[in-house]
Design a protein around this motif. Structure first.
Motif, PDB file in Angstrom:
ATOM      1  N   ARG A   1       0.808  -1.223   0.000  1.00  0.00           N
ATOM      2  CA  ARG A   1       0.000   0.000   0.000  1.00  0.00           C
ATOM      3  C   ARG A   1       0.843   1.276   0.000  1.00  0.00           C
ATOM      4  O   ARG A   1       0.518   2.225  -0.721  1.00  0.00           O
ATOM      5  N   SER A   2       1.913   1.337   0.824  1.00  0.00           N
ATOM      6  CA  SER A   2       2.598   2.617   1.025  1.00  0.00           C
ATOM      7  C   SER A   2       4.070   2.389   1.329  1.00  0.00           C
ATOM      8  O   SER A   2       4.505   1.261   1.580  1.00  0.00           O
TER       9      SER A   2
ATOM     10  N   ASP B   1       5.988  -0.087  -3.785  1.00  0.00           N
ATOM     11  CA  ASP B   1       4.772   0.694  -3.523  1.00  0.00           C
ATOM     12  C   ASP B   1       4.512   1.748  -4.590  1.00  0.00           C
ATOM     13  O   ASP B   1       3.452   2.368  -4.579  1.00  0.00           O
ATOM     14  N   ARG B   2       5.486   1.984  -5.483  1.00  0.00           N
ATOM     15  CA  ARG B   2       5.290   3.033  -6.488  1.00  0.00           C
ATOM     16  C   ARG B   2       5.751   2.548  -7.845  1.00  0.00           C
ATOM     17  O   ARG B   2       6.741   1.820  -7.939  1.00  0.00           O
TER      18      ARG B   2
END
Ligand code: XXG
Ligand code: FE2
Length: 343
Positions: free
Chosen positions: A79-80, A127-128
């Motif tokens: 998620r992050s 996450d990205r």
């Protein structure tokens, strides 16, 4: 250290990409791009980054040229950025080897935590991602199997209950199983709201059994089979097409030029309710692996891709440690042979 003493797990969103080492990149490109119709996000002389037409992240598959065919890191989106820290702390506490890779080390992605997990597989947490051009409505470009996105990993493990416990600990839900009173032969587990992100096939491991790619329609499965037949390269079709019992998906399994197995998979079902009930198939049910009762050929149970360790070597393989599904002596055995024929 007991489970309760472990740090919190990363919040995994979905299975997102895989890495395959291929021995002839040009030949692999002909199979994955020219035949199957994957979209190229980036390529150079050592690697090709591919995605499906619906994928909004950088890639679903990395084909990397190498001397020996193998599976490299399997990617999970978290998620992050905080979940990257959680992954590092969690796997560190489990005593697993890991690396923290800077943004761009895996092309198109932010930072990556690369872990050699307790089952022996290389796993990337990220996450990205960069967002390449949106192609969902570029119907004019669609070709081959019209792959939409990545759907799932299927791994060979010597001890299915151990893999189930480990992935339960990571917060995966259980959708379906194949079992009998004594043995858990196979299990399907999810983070996204579908039947699975990860499934286990009992067998020598760690090995990669297959990569599942989602297409929108059963028609895409039939069409790629027809194209393969027309080109007289039918040796690339290993099993199917058919309707699965487990997952209810329509499917075909193909083998790439290095023998890596992929599945084209469509129309499974929603699993997002918190009280989602588990579907448990008897190992004696002839419809469990093919709803029409068609035979599962032996190679599907026995052959799989070697996997790489964190230092880039082939992971040693442990033989199966439990009853093998393919050796169950029932009329509804995995090969659909009459009872008594399979030893
Ligand atoms: O994705 C899948 C599979 O793991 O590839 C296999 C869904 C179902 C099956 S099975 O052969 O059990 O029907
Ligand atoms: Fe599958």
């Amino acid at each position: 250290m007991t489970d309760t003493a472990l740090p919190p797990v990363p919040d995994i969103i979905r299975s997102a990409y895989a890495t395959l080492v291929v021995t002839d990149l040009a030949e692999a490109r002909r199979f994955w791009v020219d035949l199957l119709g994957f979209v190229v996000t980036f390529e150079d002389s050592s690697a090709i980054y591919l995605r499906g037409y619906d994928e909004l992240a950088h890639h679903n598959l990395i084909l990397r040229a190498g001397r020996e065919a193998a599976a490299g890191p399997l990617g999970f989106r978290v998620r992050s950025a905080a979940d990257l820290g959680r992954a590092q702390a969690y796997f560190g506490a489990l005593g697993c080897r890991y690396e923290r890779l800077p943004a761009g080390a895996v092309r198109g992605l932010g930072e990556v935590i690369r872990v050699e997990d307790p089952l022996g597989f290389l796993i990337d947490f990220f996450d990205r991602s960069d967002h390449p051009e949106r192609l969902q409505q570029r119907y004019d470009l669609r070709r081959g199997a019209e792959i939409a996105r990545f759907d799932h990993f299927n791994i060979c493990v010597p001890d299915v209950p151990r893999a189930y416990d480990y992935y339960s600990g990571l917060g995966f839900g259980l959708s379906e199983t194949i079992e009998d009173g004594q043995t858990l032969y196979a299990a399907w587990m999810y983070r996204k709201q579908t039947v699975h992100d990860m499934a286990f096939t009992g067998g020598a491991g760690p090995r990669l059994h297959h990569l599942g790619f989602f297409a929108h329609e059963a028609h895409a499965v039939l069409r790629i089979c027809d194209i393969i037949g027309s080109l007289h390269i039918e040796e690339h079709i290993e099993r199917g097409p058919g309707r699965h019992g487990v997952s209810n998906a329509f499917y075909v399994y193909l083998r790439d030029p290095d023998g890596h197995r992929l599945e084209i998979y469509t129309s499974d079902y929603y699993t997002g309710d918190p009280d989602h009930p588990v579907l448990r198939w008897s190992v004696q049910d002839p419809r469990r692996r093919d709803f029409w009762g068609n035979a599962v050929i032996p190679s599907w149970y026995t052959e799989a891709s070697a996997v790489l360790s964190l230092d880039g070597k082939l992971q040693p393989v442990t033989e199966i440690e439990q009853q093998a599904e393919s050796a169950v002596r029932v009329g509804a055995d995995g090969y659909t042979a009459p009872a008594g024929l399979v030893e």
